[in-house]
Design an enzyme around this catalytic site. Structure first.
Site, PDB file in Angstrom:
ATOM      1  N   ASN A  98       0.802  -1.230   0.000  1.00 23.35           N
ATOM      2  CA  ASN A  98       0.000   0.000   0.000  1.00 23.35           C
ATOM      3  C   ASN A  98       0.834   1.279   0.000  1.00 23.35           C
ATOM      4  OD1 ASN A  98      -2.455   1.731   0.975  1.00 23.35           O
ATOM      5  ND2 ASN A  98      -0.890   1.986   2.557  1.00 23.35           N
ATOM      6  N   TYR A 163       3.704   8.095 -12.142  1.00 22.96           N
ATOM      7  CA  TYR A 163       2.789   7.387 -11.238  1.00 22.96           C
ATOM      8  C   TYR A 163       1.864   6.457 -12.036  1.00 22.96           C
ATOM      9  CZ  TYR A 163      -0.723   7.204  -7.404  1.00 22.96           C
ATOM     10  OH  TYR A 163      -1.598   6.819  -6.420  1.00 22.96           O
ATOM     11  N   LYS A 167       1.618   2.526 -11.494  1.00 23.03           N
ATOM     12  CA  LYS A 167       0.357   1.990 -10.975  1.00 23.03           C
ATOM     13  C   LYS A 167      -0.254   0.957 -11.918  1.00 23.03           C
ATOM     14  CE  LYS A 167      -0.245   3.624  -6.897  1.00 23.03           C
ATOM     15  NZ  LYS A 167       0.084   2.678  -5.796  1.00 23.03           N
ATOM     16  N   SER A 197      -7.175  11.267   1.991  1.00 19.28           N
ATOM     17  CA  SER A 197      -5.905  11.120   2.714  1.00 19.28           C
ATOM     18  C   SER A 197      -5.101  12.378   2.402  1.00 19.28           C
ATOM     19  CB  SER A 197      -5.154   9.880   2.236  1.00 19.28           C
ATOM     20  OG  SER A 197      -4.595  10.118   0.959  1.00 19.28           O
ATOM     21  N   ARG A 198      -3.920  12.468   2.945  1.00 20.42           N
ATOM     22  CA  ARG A 198      -3.107  13.654   2.627  1.00 20.42           C
ATOM     23  C   ARG A 198      -2.771  13.694   1.128  1.00 20.42           C
ATOM     24  NH1 ARG A 198       2.876  12.037   4.877  1.00 20.42           N
ATOM     25  NH2 ARG A 198       3.195  10.444   3.288  1.00 20.42           N
TER      26      ARG A 198
END
Ligand code: NAI
Length: 319
Positions: A98, A163, A167, A197-198
């Protein structure tokens, strides 16, 4: 009704100091599991380092009567993370890959460092943790893996070429783990979550984030990694805000052409409608599906120039 329980099992959660990872760690501990709370304690861009993030979660679990241990290694050092599970609890049953960071930047301005760091954490990190857990899974004929993809990987997203690549890589990684693990009761699935989330705090408005609690991603993960799931493997799931849906590949009818000198650019252009025809799709699940199609093509007649309209609606006279 009885609770879905994880007693006597050990769950390793990477990046468990906050966001989704913390929600997983708290849940599995509350359902009886031993939890390794891994977190390097970095910023969302991967800067800095601190043991505090993991420690706070471990304290919360212990205060509630659960069993947890902290690990502060980077996922790039997966051996040490799995070693913490074995040394502390004597086993590893479930691995939740994660941990993650972002280095968003337009492709035009992307530097090697932006590309490399993202791929080291997401791709190499998930590989290292899984590789270290794998012999244990095989030996005990039980293992459960969740990898974490993203809509950015599945569909692309502005400013996230690094990313996105990492991913979507998690999808292919999972598909192969599912195939290689099947014989050993190792089940691997991949999720594309959406949660407050942040990581998402700066890109979504507060009222949207209200409806995206990380806790709402957890139940799907719990179902997939439970020992009662022995069939659902290699799945890709979108999950968040109370919605869960499986995704899969879809293949169009396709253009089938004889493999001789008639297979020219013009012949491809004239098959464009078939190439894009999703009216009767297939849902391939392995490379062998494609080989079957090729065999069907052996008896095709040679392509004839000008037979069908091309992708611009003309009769293609090009060859
Ligand atoms: P987050 O930033 O709240 O948590 C990630 C955690 O990973 C942090 O505590 C961080 O310290 C830790 N971490 C970062 N690099 C690490 C490393 N090298 N080794 C160990 N720990 C490390 O992020 P969030 O939102 O909880 O994301 C969790 C996962 O879900 C990530 O893989 C992310 O890419 C993915 N994801 C999240 C989405 C969302 O909507 N929140 C959307 C799509 C994917």
């Amino acid at each position: 009704m009885s609770e879905l329980r994880f007693d006597n099992q050990t769950v390793v959660v990477t990046g468990a100091g906050g966001g989704l990872g913390k929600a997983y760690a708290l849940f599995f501990a509350s359902r009886g599991a031993n939890v390794v709370v891994n977190d390097l304690g970095v910023s969302h861009k991967g800067e800095g380092k601190s043991g505090k993030a993991a420690d706070v979660v471990v304290e919360e679990i212990r205060a509630a009567g659960g069993k947890a241990v902290a690990n502060y290694d980077s996922v790039e050092n997966g051996d040490a993370i799995i070693e913490t599970a074995i040394k502390t609890f004597g086993r590893i049953d479930i691995l939740l890959n994660n941990a993650g960071i972002l280095r968003d930047i337009s492709f035009k301005n992307m530097k090697d460092a932006d590309w490399d760091l993202i791929n080291r954490v997401h791709t190499y990190g998930a590989y290292k943790c899984t590789r270290a857990a794998w012999p244990h899974f095989r030996k005990q004929k039980f293992g459960r893996v969740i990898n974490t993809a993203s809509a950015a990987g599945l569909f692309g997203s502005f400013g996230q070429a690094n990313y996105s690549a990492a991913k979507l890589g998690q999808v292919g990684f999972t598909e192969t783990l599912a195939k290689e693990g099947a014989k050993y009761n190792i089940i691997a699935n991949v999720i594309a979550p959406i949660a407050a989330s942040r990581m998402t705090a700066t890109v979504m408005p507060p009222d949207v984030l209200e409806n995206l609690k990380p806790e709402w991603v957890v139940p799907l993960v719990a179902v997939l990694v439970h020992s009662s799931n022995t069939t659902e493997t290699g799945g890709i799931y979108e999950v968040g805000g109370g919605h869960v849906a499986k995704l899969r590949w879809e293949r169009a009818k396709g253009g089938l052409l004889k493999t001789d000198d008639s297979l020219t650019p013009g012949a491809i252009a004239r098959k464009w409608n078939d190439v894009n025809d999703f009216s009767k799709p297939e849902y391939p699940t392995g490379p062998a599906d494609f080989m079957g199609l090729l065999e069907n093509g052996l008896n095709m007649p040679s392509a004839q120039p000008g037979e069908e309209p091309d992708f611009k609606g003309r009769v293609a006279l090009i060859t």
